[in-house]
Scaffold this active site. Structure first.
Site, PDB file in Angstrom:
ATOM      1  N   HIS A 293     -18.832 -19.187   6.130  1.00 33.67           N
ATOM      2  CA  HIS A 293     -19.681 -19.353   4.935  1.00 33.67           C
ATOM      3  C   HIS A 293     -21.101 -19.772   5.343  1.00 33.67           C
ATOM      4  CE1 HIS A 293     -15.657 -20.651   2.984  1.00 33.67           C
ATOM      5  NE2 HIS A 293     -15.935 -19.460   2.478  1.00 33.67           N
TER       6      HIS A 293
ATOM      7  N   SER B 286     -10.881 -20.179   4.843  1.00 31.53           N
ATOM      8  CA  SER B 286     -10.573 -21.559   4.454  1.00 31.53           C
ATOM      9  C   SER B 286      -9.067 -21.780   4.474  1.00 31.53           C
ATOM     10  CB  SER B 286     -11.118 -21.848   3.052  1.00 31.53           C
ATOM     11  OG  SER B 286     -12.514 -21.704   3.031  1.00 31.53           O
TER      12      SER B 286
ATOM     13  N   LYS C  97      -6.331 -22.239  -9.652  1.00 29.19           N
ATOM     14  CA  LYS C  97      -5.992 -22.541  -8.258  1.00 29.19           C
ATOM     15  C   LYS C  97      -5.796 -24.054  -8.122  1.00 29.19           C
ATOM     16  CE  LYS C  97      -8.371 -18.917  -5.597  1.00 29.19           C
ATOM     17  NZ  LYS C  97      -9.470 -18.669  -4.643  1.00 29.19           N
TER      18      LYS C  97
ATOM     19  N   ARG D 228     -15.469  -9.767   5.334  1.00 30.23           N
ATOM     20  CA  ARG D 228     -14.910  -9.999   6.662  1.00 30.23           C
ATOM     21  C   ARG D 228     -14.263  -8.746   7.230  1.00 30.23           C
ATOM     22  NH1 ARG D 228     -11.910 -15.231   4.663  1.00 30.23           N
ATOM     23  NH2 ARG D 228     -12.075 -13.886   2.856  1.00 30.23           N
TER      24      ARG D 228
HETATM   25  P1  ADP Z   1     -13.167 -17.014  -2.935  1.00 31.12           P
HETATM   26  O1  ADP Z   1     -11.982 -17.874  -3.243  1.00 31.12           O
HETATM   27  O2  ADP Z   1     -14.036 -16.720  -4.094  1.00 31.12           O
HETATM   28  O3  ADP Z   1     -12.862 -15.784  -2.108  1.00 31.12           O
HETATM   29  P2  ADP Z   1     -14.137 -18.281  -0.576  1.00 31.12           P
HETATM   30  O4  ADP Z   1     -14.683 -19.658  -0.509  1.00 31.12           O
HETATM   31  O5  ADP Z   1     -12.861 -18.023   0.160  1.00 31.12           O
HETATM   32  O6  ADP Z   1     -14.061 -17.950  -2.085  1.00 31.12           O
HETATM   33  O7  ADP Z   1     -15.213 -17.246  -0.075  1.00 31.12           O
HETATM   34  C1  ADP Z   1     -16.473 -17.156  -0.662  1.00 31.12           C
HETATM   35  C2  ADP Z   1     -17.200 -15.984  -0.067  1.00 31.12           C
HETATM   36  O8  ADP Z   1     -17.381 -16.174   1.323  1.00 31.12           O
HETATM   37  C3  ADP Z   1     -16.499 -14.636  -0.205  1.00 31.12           C
HETATM   38  O9  ADP Z   1     -17.481 -13.653  -0.406  1.00 31.12           O
HETATM   39  C4  ADP Z   1     -15.833 -14.452   1.133  1.00 31.12           C
HETATM   40  O10 ADP Z   1     -15.655 -13.078   1.441  1.00 31.12           O
HETATM   41  C5  ADP Z   1     -16.862 -15.077   2.034  1.00 31.12           C
HETATM   42  N1  ADP Z   1     -16.296 -15.554   3.292  1.00 31.12           N
HETATM   43  C6  ADP Z   1     -15.211 -16.333   3.481  1.00 31.12           C
HETATM   44  N2  ADP Z   1     -14.972 -16.556   4.790  1.00 31.12           N
HETATM   45  C7  ADP Z   1     -15.942 -15.879   5.461  1.00 31.12           C
HETATM   46  C8  ADP Z   1     -16.227 -15.657   6.844  1.00 31.12           C
HETATM   47  N3  ADP Z   1     -15.449 -16.162   7.809  1.00 31.12           N
HETATM   48  N4  ADP Z   1     -17.317 -14.914   7.158  1.00 31.12           N
HETATM   49  C9  ADP Z   1     -18.069 -14.390   6.179  1.00 31.12           C
HETATM   50  N5  ADP Z   1     -17.839 -14.517   4.871  1.00 31.12           N
HETATM   51  C10 ADP Z   1     -16.789 -15.247   4.498  1.00 31.12           C
END
Ligand code: ADP
Length: 162
Positions: free
Chosen positions: A19, A131, A43, A92
């Site tokens: 992120h 995450s 969630k 990703r």
């Molecule tokens: P959500 O539950 O909305 O998917 P996340 O917090 O998991 O929220 O992810 C938010 C954003 O960050 C999404 O666009 C996701 O694709 C992106 N994201 C998550 N992990 C990574 C990563 N390792 N590299 C790049 N982008 C990521």
């Protein structure tokens, strides 16, 4: 070239280096980046919204064009309220693509063409990182120092009591 503001929405439960990479790259290309934590009642997150906001503020404190915020309900309503017309999502792998494409198309449709989505491909280094994986490793008291900054790792260790 000035590009205005963009919203980077997500759960950030917790924020990872993946992120942070996206946030940093956006901060170079947009005047203002809203990193917006979704208060999702469906969630059951590990960290409260307040804890997630605090961690995000901590890891982005050196950037003056990043605003950490929260929202609930529809993204299009939140974007309208902020008067922002761009949404940022990280990609990703191909597995992210279908879901993200549908979300982007839906938001475009229900906003009557006023809310666009842009995608940033993740840095290869973080393409495996989520995450969910970080929470899983931390729950077994594993070392998460390669995935999250130290302040976030400490919060995880506290949460899981080690
Ligand atoms: P959500 O539950 O909305 O998917 P996340 O917090 O998991 O929220 O992810 C938010 C954003 O960050 C999404 O666009 C996701 O694709 C992106 N994201 C998550 N992990 C990574 C990563 N390792 N590299 C790049 N982008 C990521």
């Amino acid at each position: 070239m000035s590009k205005g503001a963009i919203i980077y929405p997500g759960s950030f439960d917790p924020v990872t280096y993946g992120h942070i990479d996206i946030i940093k790259r956006a901060s170079k290309n947009y005047d203002t980046v809203y990193v917006s934590v979704l208060e999702n009642t469906k969630k059951s997150p590990l960290f409260t919204v307040e804890e997630r906001v605090k961690m995000l503020k901590d890891v982005t404190r050196d950037y003056d064009n990043i605003i950490i915020d929260t929202f609930r309900g529809l993204l299009i309503d939140y974007a309208k309220e902020k008067d922002v017309h761009m949404v940022l999502r990280g990609l990703r792998a191909l597995t992210d693509f279908e879901y993200e494409l549908h979300m982007a198309q839906t938001n475009y449709l229900i906003s009557q063409g006023t809310l666009e989505t842009v995608f940033l491909p993740t840095d290869l280094e973080y393409s495996y990182l989520s995450s969910t994986t970080v929470r899983e490793i931390a729950s077994f008291h594993g070392d998460v120092s390669k995935f999250v900054p130290e302040s976030v790792a400490v919060s995880l260790y506290k949460k899981f009591g080690y």
